[in-house]
Write an enzyme that holds these catalytic residues in place. Structure first.
Site, mmCIF file in Angstrom:
data_model
loop_
_atom_site.group_PDB
_atom_site.id
_atom_site.type_symbol
_atom_site.label_atom_id
_atom_site.label_comp_id
_atom_site.label_asym_id
_atom_site.label_seq_id
_atom_site.Cartn_x
_atom_site.Cartn_y
_atom_site.Cartn_z
ATOM 1 N N SER A 13 112.197 -31.536 130.145
ATOM 2 C CA SER A 13 112.780 -30.198 130.252
ATOM 3 C C SER A 13 111.687 -29.145 130.405
ATOM 4 C CB SER A 13 113.626 -29.893 129.018
ATOM 5 O OG SER A 13 114.692 -30.820 128.918
ATOM 6 N N ASN A 14 110.604 -29.299 129.657
ATOM 7 C CA ASN A 14 109.527 -28.313 129.749
ATOM 8 C C ASN A 14 108.787 -28.395 131.077
ATOM 9 O OD1 ASN A 14 109.384 -26.869 127.054
ATOM 10 N ND2 ASN A 14 109.553 -29.014 126.451
ATOM 11 N N LYS A 16 114.289 -39.553 121.816
ATOM 12 C CA LYS A 16 113.756 -38.228 121.550
ATOM 13 C C LYS A 16 114.941 -37.365 121.167
ATOM 14 C CE LYS A 16 111.948 -33.994 123.543
ATOM 15 N NZ LYS A 16 111.246 -33.257 124.600
ATOM 16 N N GLY A 75 112.190 -34.002 118.616
ATOM 17 C CA GLY A 75 112.136 -33.354 119.915
ATOM 18 C C GLY A 75 111.794 -31.881 119.853
#
Lengths: 294, 294, 294, 294
Positions: free
Chosen positions: C44-45, C163, C188
């Site tokens: 996502s990052n 995660k 996470g």
């Protein structure tokens, strides 16, 4: 059968926090002179959760004494416990209330299964001397009465209808489709009054009727007369003021709006906070604009 | 200006997971012969998120080739990135789509502020060669396009309207009140078709029109002809089937219902699971009952 | 068995929107020199939803080429369709990824029952040539993987761990209690790193490790060495910066923070908006304060 | 400063719905003989919303008379109105309560802004003769007390701490980081007792301590003694029973569990429904398994 527009009356408080009965009388006189079918005392807009039982009894008695004798009075009688709701429902029934309006108990949300809610309403209705109106108010209670549950409850001879403030128009349609007749289905917010009436609702109990009772009644008349385009325009025009006095700000805004419209709103009771200047101007500005364009 | 009833066409898949174009052709022929104003290709009911871009392009081309040439074709072109949505919108615009239907990007819900969403839609609309329809679909995206944002976006000359599946009838009314005309406001679910039309919506893009296109069109005609009581009864009758093929079960149920109604639903694509026997019976039973009582 | 601290690497974009590989190289070199156990690419990052597949493949290849060869590389391979996730997982597995990280499909939230999710992960794990890590990320997906589902999936020989970004510490504890060993349980989000480790988590994959990798690793070491009071103080100190770069603002803040810490954050890709001046100052101020007090 | 493990005592009801004081006495005697630091009377597990004020006063007096005189008694005094909460807090303070536990008013969720909540707690604390503990219970109230608000309120000399049942471990960590000392921070659910203690919580007020008081106290002692692995195992072992008597089923399950453990659970009061046979077996089975493995 309950029909037409009701207003859940606000309770004006004085500076010292007490109920201001002079203001209440002023308002009851004004509402009596309108086309309203009735009032709801001890509803959410009446800040019932802030009143002691002694105050509740006094207020109900005062409204019965002073409100138009040919119009109806419905009283909110919700407590969390079954026994208390029954006890208070009996009391106001004996005092002369035409019906009671009952929320689902909602503190133990995890325990309030459909089975528990159904048993609660059945038992209250069994023992209540006057008809029971269900009160679906998820924004405040965090609990929704499903259309399936409402349909089952509509079979009880002493459950007369529902005030549905949920705002889920599909669910409202399902209730209209499934409820056993006669069953009075009331919109609980003027924001969806026209859609509800279109689908077959029998009336409404809406905060907005505190301050614009004739306009709410007129919307219903327009629908009955088949003047759909006028009804549509009125519904759209009502949205902004209605938003501010309900979902947008709430009861404190309703009180300011009431005073602006010649009623006596008084103050809210703590912990509710009176409107700040900016919000007051927003409410009064919206009303001013509405009055110009209606 | 877009008006009338559209259906967001389902995509039939074969046992091996490929698009079954024979079934697609069968359905396009049938929809072409109805009163539908048009179709939406690559909408939620078309399982667009399960298609590769190559499949999307093939499918759009196929629909343009085979759907009635006098009816409109709107194509869903949503990607998460601005650049990709623009690229694909240009492509389908060049292919002949009449408009594109665009969701808000929604993976980074915390970052998709109103400012970010407004910039996104503005930029897509700036560069898209055909009109853009906003697509508000909170149940799937977790993001709501507020009426205030939609009203601002309605000022863009290339933003032509909105498909609103949110189901908040008050919000829909606010959009009708505030959007700059011309702006096509479409109900996104047949469960609130009559309320939306009553308030002034211009049409609808609803899953139910895949399987009951004429009934959806008839509801709109009844409103236009002022036959409110018939419209009301039809709306109530449509609720149960509509519930099952949308919020109740979803696309897998829609496909079963399509096959029952003489269309070719085919299978859903994995990870979506085909209906089990019990749900299949529920869907078919609801349709059977509807067909008897309509 | 996967253990230790991983960072889900950010993807720096240039002014023109392209991936800035020079900046990426700079960062990979720096992360390689830390105590990090590995990196997650296309998390996502890393703004994976904004990358085309060609960009994804290039980026994965670049990371495999430039990241420390003795550390691990996990690659995010989520697509909505089962077939696409499997195809891409095979591809990155062949490229040399040590594992893949897979979200639940989440567009059709109503259809993604536990049965559908279980079948999805089972099928992906069956066909993936490298171990699968589950990725529970409700804030972005709107779907939660229950502890019961995770426990069942832990029995699959090719599902290596999870995660969990949900932040429900009780659910995380249940997973630790119920998962079939060996099963790597990763926090996470650094906001609950110490609580997770206390309960028995094996490591973490946290955004904060992009910018403060050694501090995250030190927290884990402190727990392993039984220095609980130091760990506690470090956890509390990390909260504010972590909040801003994750739930508080998000990826755009992470990029600013990265640049402040000697990494190369670059720009986010549209529709994500770069930080305004006020938020930039907030992020840099929080980092400054953290660096003084740690 | 409040520290250690408290139990929010259940209220056993007889078949006729009255409080069963014999059972209550039995339980108070047993709790008195444990390592519990104190009890909370009129908490959520005590079904306080189902009691009349007369019953509340009786029950508080009974507990003060019969509970161990060297242990502490905290009393829940929440009403929706500021005046009522103050009045009742003064009353129980005069009766001998060591502190009061106060929920945020929550019926008008939209009106309970942070400003309104802050004013409410400040005014209650100003006028209450004994220390005030904040009570954050979002699952029941639908309102969360943010860590920023709690930090501000911790500056009030008569606000002594918080019972936090929210379960957001990051928020709890922020409160620990920001509250002005001395401030007693209590976990409100045994599901996250170890994580809370690890971060620096001072104790807990948890339903589970009704039935397993010594085990809850032991978890705290293990942490104080640095026996982290034992604490970890105990925490994991406690999860299942705790789940059933709190979030999983609730107070009705707690009562069944109490009776199984040698306490006298009695019946819940209507509208809460006693456990059905299946749930009863689930609760007793979980306890049986816990007792074997602890």
């Amino acid at each position: 059968m309950f029909e037409g527009i009701y207003t859940p009356v606000l309770t004006p408080f004085a500076e010292d926090g007490s109920i201001d009965y002079e203001k209440m009388k002023h308002n009851l006189d004004k509402w009596s002179a309108t086309a309203l079918a009735g009032i709801v005392v001890l509803g959410s807009n009446g800040e019932f959760v802030y009143l002691t039982e002694a105050e509740k009894v006094d207020l109900v008695g005062f409204c019965i004494e002073h409100f138009h004798e040919d119009k109806k009075i419905i009283v909110g009688t919700s407590y969390e416990s079954t026994a208390e709701t029954i006890r208070f429902s009996k009391l106001v029934g004996e005092m002369g209330a035409d019906a009671v309006l009952v929320l689902p108990p909602h503190y133990y949300k995890g325990s309030m299964t459909e089975a528990a809610l159904e048993a609660y309403f059945q038992e209250v209705a069994d023992q209540c001397p006057v008809p029971v109106m269900l009160y679906n108010m998820p924004p405040n209670t965090g609990i929704n009465l499903s259309s399936a549950l409402v349909a089952r409850l509509s079979n009880h001879p002493n459950i007369a209808g529902i005030k549905d403030t949920a705002g889920d128009i599909v669910q409202l349609a399902e209730i209209i489709r499934d409820a056993k007749q006669p069953f009075s289905i009331f919109a609980g917010n003027a924001g969806f009054l026209l859609p509800a009436l279109t689908l077959g609702a029998n009336g409404a109990t809406v905060a907005l009727a505190n301050i614009l009772p004739e306009d709410c009644c007129r919307l219903m008349t327009l629908v009955q007369d088949g003047k759909w385009e006028e009804a549509r325009r009125l519904q759209l025009n009502l949205l902004q003021v209605n938003h501010l006095v309900t979902r947008g700000i709430g009861v404190a805004a309703l009180k300011v709006a009431a005073s602006y419209m010649g009623y006596e709103g008084g103050l809210p009771r703590k912990p509710m906070i009176p409107l700040n200047v900016k919000d007051r101007e927003k409410v009064e500005g919206a009303l001013k604009e509405y009055l110009v364009t209606r």
